[in-house]
Motif scaffolding. Structure first.
Motif, short mmCIF file in Angstrom:
data_model
loop_
_atom_site.label_atom_id
_atom_site.label_comp_id
_atom_site.label_asym_id
_atom_site.label_seq_id
_atom_site.Cartn_x
_atom_site.Cartn_y
_atom_site.Cartn_z
N THR A 98 10.00 -6.78 -3.63
CA THR A 98 10.61 -5.83 -4.56
C THR A 98 11.48 -4.84 -3.79
OG1 THR A 98 8.79 -4.24 -4.42
CG2 THR A 98 8.59 -6.00 -6.06
N GLN A 99 12.38 -4.17 -4.52
CA GLN A 99 13.26 -3.21 -3.87
C GLN A 99 12.48 -2.09 -3.20
OE1 GLN A 99 16.94 -3.41 -3.79
NE2 GLN A 99 16.21 -2.21 -2.06
N ASP A 100 11.46 -1.58 -3.87
CA ASP A 100 10.66 -0.49 -3.30
C ASP A 100 9.94 -0.94 -2.02
OD1 ASP A 100 11.42 1.28 -5.23
OD2 ASP A 100 9.62 1.04 -6.46
N GLU A 101 9.38 -2.15 -2.03
CA GLU A 101 8.68 -2.65 -0.85
C GLU A 101 9.65 -2.84 0.32
OE1 GLU A 101 5.54 -3.44 -0.15
OE2 GLU A 101 4.51 -3.28 -2.07
N ARG A 103 12.59 -1.29 0.76
CA ARG A 103 13.03 0.02 1.22
C ARG A 103 11.96 0.67 2.09
NH1 ARG A 103 13.59 2.15 -3.34
NH2 ARG A 103 15.75 1.55 -3.71
#
Length: 332
Positions: A98-101, A103
């Protein structure tokens, strides 16, 4: 450093030159400095040197899974190639793509001070929900359809698949069934697409695709399904582990390999030659993938920017005893 300089009778600058391996120091002086270092148990402060130079001689690796053969062997190849260049590797596994992971992983690697990052993605960077990587970080991507957005190194998934399908068709099989990998895997999708294209080019019927999750157990479950399928005389498995499970299922259902069903895998794991029968498979050159990843990363570090786009590492078909002409007992 000052203590070493006093004991050796040289300047601190000379100690610095010796500790950093620079030329221009005669052998006698170098030996005196090294002896003083040994006597005083002096070790250069690598962290301080890294801060001074802005170079940490460390490559970060982000991967979403260590459960697959391809990722583990790619990681091993990267570590080997980096060590050959005098670089260490910092590994950061990420639970979900995922994008959060992603980042968070890059932020953590920046804290750990790395010169470049290699990302073993196995995901679709160009999907509708796009994962973006930080623009200020030197990044090389493995196993993804990142197109021209990043520097990518990948195995020739399509070429290896076409060779496998052509081999089975050339043996005389009417068509080739496919035991595919998980739907969210870029490599699995690329192999499935190439399988369909190869059959279409040959004017053959495309059977239903059966999926596994890369594991031998999923290959076994899919194999039980394929064993019941009418006209299933040849199977291309998307990796060797699933092919292993497939062989077990076919055996339990009384089907002989290759006399009744020919089987081809993908990867050429070290155990493939010890399967029963020894497995015909597509060989991936993981060592070359790792070397090219590290080479591209270090070129970025040295500001020798490699071209964006994908570099494909060729595959080769390894013929063993799991494939034969239909109805023949002698394996090709």
């Amino acid at each position: 450093m000052a203590d070493v300089a006093r004991l050796a009778g040289v300047s601190a600058q000379t100690v610095s030159r010796v500790s950093n391996g620079y030329a221009g120091v005669n052998d006698a002086t170098r030996r005196a400095v090294l002896d003083a270092m040994k006597e005083l148990d002096y070790r250069p402060n690598s962290a301080a040197r890294a801060l001074k130079r802005g170079e940490f001689r460390t490559i970060g690796v982000i991967t979403f899974s260590l459960a697959t053969t391809g990722n583990v062997r790619t990681l091993e190849a990267i570590a080997t190639a980096a060590a050959r260049e005098g670089y260490a590797v910092t590994l950061l596994p990420v639970a979900l793509p995922t994008q959060d992971e992603v980042r968070g992983a890059f932020s953590r690697l920046e804290e750990l001070a790395v010169d470049a990052v290699i990302v073993i993605m196995e995901v679709h960077l160009l999907d509708a929900v796009t994962l973006t990587l930080p623009p200020h970080v030197q990044v090389v991507v493995v196993d993804s359809d990142a197109g021209d957005h990043y520097t990518v190194v990948d195995t020739d998934q399509a070429g290896g698949t076409r060779a496998a399908v052509r081999h089975l068709l050339d043996l005389g099989h009417e068509t080739v069934w496919h035991l595919g990998g998980p739907e969210d895997s870029f490599a699995a999708q690329r192999r499935a697409d190439a399988w369909r294209a190869a059959l279409a080019e040959a004017g053959r019927v495309t059977p239903p695709l059966v999926r596994g999750d890369w594991s031998a157990e999923s290959g076994y479950r899919a194999g039980l399904e394929l064993a019941r399928a009418s006209g299933c005389g040849a199977v291309f498995a998307a990796n060797d582990q699933m092919a292993l499970g497939l062989l077990r299922a076919l055996h339990e259902r009384g089907l002989r390999v290759p006399e009744d069903v020919s089987v081809i895998g993908f990867d050429d794991i070290p155990e493939a030659s010890s399967f029963l029968p020894p497995l015909t498979t597509v060989h991936q050159d993981f060592a070359e993938v790792g070397r090219l990843c590290v080479d591209a990363a270090l070129r970025k570090v040295r500001q020798e920017e490699p071209e964006r786009g994908t570099t494909l590492v060729p595959t080769r078909l390894v013929l063993r005893a799991s494939t034969a002409r239909p109805g023949r007992r002698d394996a090709e």
